[in-house]
Design an enzyme around this catalytic site. Sequence first.
Site, PDB file in Angstrom:
ATOM      1  N   LYS A 276      44.831  -6.122  14.107  1.00  0.00           N
ATOM      2  CA  LYS A 276      44.074  -5.372  15.105  1.00  0.00           C
ATOM      3  C   LYS A 276      45.029  -4.620  16.023  1.00  0.00           C
ATOM      4  CE  LYS A 276      40.045  -8.436  15.602  1.00  0.00           C
ATOM      5  NZ  LYS A 276      39.042  -7.464  15.127  1.00  0.00           N
ATOM      6  N   ARG A 350      33.059 -13.998   8.043  1.00  0.00           N
ATOM      7  CA  ARG A 350      32.145 -14.247   6.924  1.00  0.00           C
ATOM      8  C   ARG A 350      32.777 -15.180   5.900  1.00  0.00           C
ATOM      9  NH1 ARG A 350      31.835  -7.876   6.010  1.00  0.00           N
ATOM     10  NH2 ARG A 350      32.358  -8.028   8.219  1.00  0.00           N
TER      11      ARG A 350
HETATM   12  N1  BES Z   1      35.847 -10.889  15.478  1.00  0.00           N
HETATM   13  C1  BES Z   1      35.638  -9.587  14.978  1.00  0.00           C
HETATM   14  C2  BES Z   1      34.361  -8.944  15.509  1.00  0.00           C
HETATM   15  C3  BES Z   1      34.284  -8.701  16.984  1.00  0.00           C
HETATM   16  C4  BES Z   1      34.504  -7.451  17.506  1.00  0.00           C
HETATM   17  C5  BES Z   1      33.917  -9.716  17.840  1.00  0.00           C
HETATM   18  C6  BES Z   1      34.390  -7.211  18.858  1.00  0.00           C
HETATM   19  C7  BES Z   1      33.800  -9.479  19.202  1.00  0.00           C
HETATM   20  C8  BES Z   1      34.026  -8.235  19.707  1.00  0.00           C
HETATM   21  C9  BES Z   1      35.554  -9.628  13.456  1.00  0.00           C
HETATM   22  O1  BES Z   1      36.269 -10.625  12.831  1.00  0.00           O
HETATM   23  C10 BES Z   1      36.081  -8.343  12.958  1.00  0.00           C
HETATM   24  O2  BES Z   1      37.255  -8.118  13.125  1.00  0.00           O
HETATM   25  N2  BES Z   1      35.245  -7.521  12.347  1.00  0.00           N
HETATM   26  C11 BES Z   1      35.632  -6.279  11.837  1.00  0.00           C
HETATM   27  C12 BES Z   1      35.038  -6.138  10.454  1.00  0.00           C
HETATM   28  C13 BES Z   1      35.553  -4.985   9.678  1.00  0.00           C
HETATM   29  C14 BES Z   1      36.999  -5.193   9.313  1.00  0.00           C
HETATM   30  C15 BES Z   1      34.710  -4.824   8.443  1.00  0.00           C
HETATM   31  C16 BES Z   1      35.106  -5.204  12.763  1.00  0.00           C
HETATM   32  O3  BES Z   1      34.000  -5.349  13.291  1.00  0.00           O
HETATM   33  O4  BES Z   1      35.810  -4.241  13.000  1.00  0.00           O
HETATM   34 MN    MN Z   2      38.272 -10.081  12.457  1.00  0.00          MN
END
Ligand code: BES
Ligand code: MN
Length: 499
Positions: A276, A350
Site C-alpha cells: 500500500k 477474503r
Molecule cells: N483492508 C483493505 C480494505 C480497506 C480499505 C479497509 C480502506 C479500510 C479502509 C483491504 O484488505 C484491501 O486492501 N482491499 C483492496 C482490494 C483490492 C486490492 C482488490 C482495496 O480495497 O483496495
Molecule cells: Mn488489503
Amino acid sequence: MLNISFTKDGFYQNNLIVVLVNSQLKLGEIALDLDQKFNQIITHALKDDGSFKGKLMESKVLTVISEGELKRIAIVGVGDETEIKQHQLQELGGKIYSVARDEKIKTAAILVEKSLGQHKIPEVMSSIGGGALLASYKFDKYLTKKEDNSDLRIQHIYVIGDGAEEAGQMFKEKKSEVDGVFFSRDLVSEVPNVLYPGSYAEKVAEELEGLDVDIEVLGEREMRALGMGALLGVGQGSAKESKMVIMRYNGAESETKPICFVGKGVTFDTGGISLKPSAGMDEMKYDMGGSAAVAGAVKALASRGAKANIVGIIGLVENMPGSNAQRPGDVVTTMSGQTVEVLNTDAEGRLVLCDCMTYLQKNFQPECVIDLATLTGAIVVSLANTYGGLFSNDDDLSNKLVSSSLKSNEKLWRMPLHKDYDDMIKSSVADVANIGGRGAGSSTAAHFIQRFVDEGIKWAHLDIAGMAWEKKSTNPICPKGAVGFGVRLLNQFVKDHYE
Ligand code: BES
Ligand code: MN
Ligand code: ZN
C-alpha cells in the site's frame, strides 16, 4: 470509568443539573421548582432571545449563583418527543455527557420527569445512561500525562426520575452491551506492535474468562494440518504466528442451531508485496475491525445471558511483505479444496475469511452465518461512513439485519450479488482469482466469499471498511477513533429475531 447511577432524588448535591426540554418549551413540575429556586433562570433562558428551540440535541448551559455544589443548569432539547426512537435517547445521553465533560465539573444529574414518546421513564433513564457511558470511552493508555488526571473531570452521572430501580435493572443489560462495545474499541484502538495474532488471541481468552464461553485457539501447525492454505498464505510474510480463535456460547437448548459470526482480523495490513502507499497506512491497524465486532458481540451476548447459541470465529493474521511473503501470482489451496490465484496480495481479507467459513461449516450446523470485514476500499466509495454494505443470499436474513440495523442505528445498505460479478473473479490457472478487475470491487469481493458458502446456508456479508473508524466525531455516542461497529447491531439482531 464514568459512574452511572439511577436515583429518585438528590440532584442539588451535583455540580450540574440537566433539564430536558421539548419543542413546546414547557417545563415539568420539578424543573419549575428548580427554576423558582434560582430566580427563574430557566424560564428566562427559554424566553429571552428565543434562540433555544428545544430541538433534539440542542443544548444551552446556564450559570447559577449559589453557595452550594450546584454551579450550572443545562437545558437540553428532546425535540418533538412523540416520535423519538430508542437510539436517539441513547444519543441524547451521549450529547449530555459531552456537555457535562466540557463544563469541567465532577458530578452531573439528569432529570427525567416524563416518559418520552412511547418510552416510559425507566427506559428513558437507562438509555440516556447507556449513551453517556458509550460517549465516555477513552483510549489513553499510552499518554504519560493523562488529560483526566485533573480533579475537574466528570466522574459521576446520576440519572434521576421515578422508577429508578427499574431503570437500574434495565441498565444491567445495557451495560453488557457497552462492555462488549468497549472491548471491541479497545481491540481496534490497540497499536499494531502490541496487538498481533498471538496477543490478540490471548486478550480474547482473558476478556471472556468467567463468562460461559468456550474458547479454542488454532496455531499455524493446526491450521496447516487442516489445509488452510489461503489464511496461512496471508500470514507467511509476517514474523508473527497466525491464529484462529473459535468462541462458543450456548444460551439456548443444545439442539438449537447456532447463529454464527465470522470476523476478519488482519492486525495490520501493509498490502504485502502489493504494498500500500505510505500515506495513511497507519490506519490499517483497524483492519481487524470485523473480528473485534465478533469478539465484542460474543462478550455482550454472553454477559447478558442471551438465550441463543452463538459461534464466533475470527481469523487473525498480519499481512507483511518479506522474503517469505506470498507473491502476486501464487496459487494457494484453501481448506475447502478450491484453489485460489493470488493476483493481488492486498486483497487478503477474503483469503482469511474463506478458510474461516470452511472451518465453521465443517464443524457446526449454522442457523445462519454473518461475516464482518473491513474488506474493500470500494465500499467506502459507494457508501462512505454512513452505511455498512450488506450482501446476502437470503432475503429474510437480509431484512432481519436491516431492521436491527435501523434500531441500533448501526446502519446497513443492501448491495448486489450477481452472476456477472462472479464471472469477474474467474482465473485461468486456478478455481478462482482473489481480485475481479475494474469495477464493483465490493461485490466481486463478496462473491469470492460466497464461493465458500455451502449449499443451503443462509449467509450475509457485512463490509464495514467505512464504519470501523470514526475520523471526525460526529456520532454523539462515539468519540473519534475506534467505533466498535457491529457489536450493538449483532446484539440487537440476536435479541430481535432469535430470543
Ligand atoms: N483492508 C483493505 C480494505 C480497506 C480499505 C479497509 C480502506 C479500510 C479502509 C483491504 O484488505 C484491501 O486492501 N482491499 C483492496 C482490494 C483490492 C486490492 C482488490 C482495496 O480495497 O483496495
Ligand atoms: Mn488489503
Ligand atoms: Zn485488509
